[in-house]
Design a protein around this motif. Structure first.
Motif, PDB file in Angstrom:
ATOM      1  N   CYS A 199       1.291  -0.995   0.110  1.00  0.00           N
ATOM      2  CA  CYS A 199      -0.207  -0.128   0.465  1.00  0.00           C
ATOM      3  C   CYS A 199       1.391   1.326   0.175  1.00  0.00           C
ATOM      4  N   LYS A 237       0.941  -1.491   3.793  1.00  0.00           N
ATOM      5  CA  LYS A 237       0.639  -3.396   4.103  1.00  0.00           C
ATOM      6  C   LYS A 237       0.557  -3.854   2.831  1.00  0.00           C
ATOM      7  N   ILE A 246      -0.304  -6.508  -0.340  1.00  0.00           N
ATOM      8  CA  ILE A 246      -0.903  -6.229  -1.013  1.00  0.00           C
ATOM      9  C   ILE A 246      -0.402  -7.070  -1.745  1.00  0.00           C
ATOM     10  N   GLY A 277      -7.007  -4.961  -3.328  1.00  0.00           N
ATOM     11  CA  GLY A 277      -6.881  -3.786  -3.164  1.00  0.00           C
ATOM     12  C   GLY A 277      -7.436  -2.573  -4.354  1.00  0.00           C
ATOM     13  N   CYS A 284      -4.430  -0.149   0.305  1.00  0.00           N
ATOM     14  CA  CYS A 284      -5.286  -1.193   0.917  1.00  0.00           C
ATOM     15  C   CYS A 284      -6.628  -0.804   0.960  1.00  0.00           C
TER      16      CYS A 284
END
Length: 49
Positions: free
Chosen positions: A8, A13, A15, A24, A34
């Motif tokens: 992300c 984060k 994905i 995503g 995300c």
């Protein structure tokens, strides 16, 4: 099948592609987000006045 495709742009984060589903959002400028970060107001279009 679970395959890491990137991170992300906002929160970093991981994905994944889950059984052929991209988990995503990819923006028009090809950045990945995300679902949680994409739904934040900064990414929503402003209505025209």
């Amino acid at each position: 099948m679970k395959e890491l495709v990137g991170y992300c742009t906002t929160c970093r984060k991981e994905i994944y592609c889950l059984d052929g589903f991209f988990n995503g959002i990819q923006s028009d400028d090809r950045k990945m987000y995300c679902f949680e970060c994409f739904e934040e107001p900064i990414h929503k279009e402003d209505p025209q006045d």
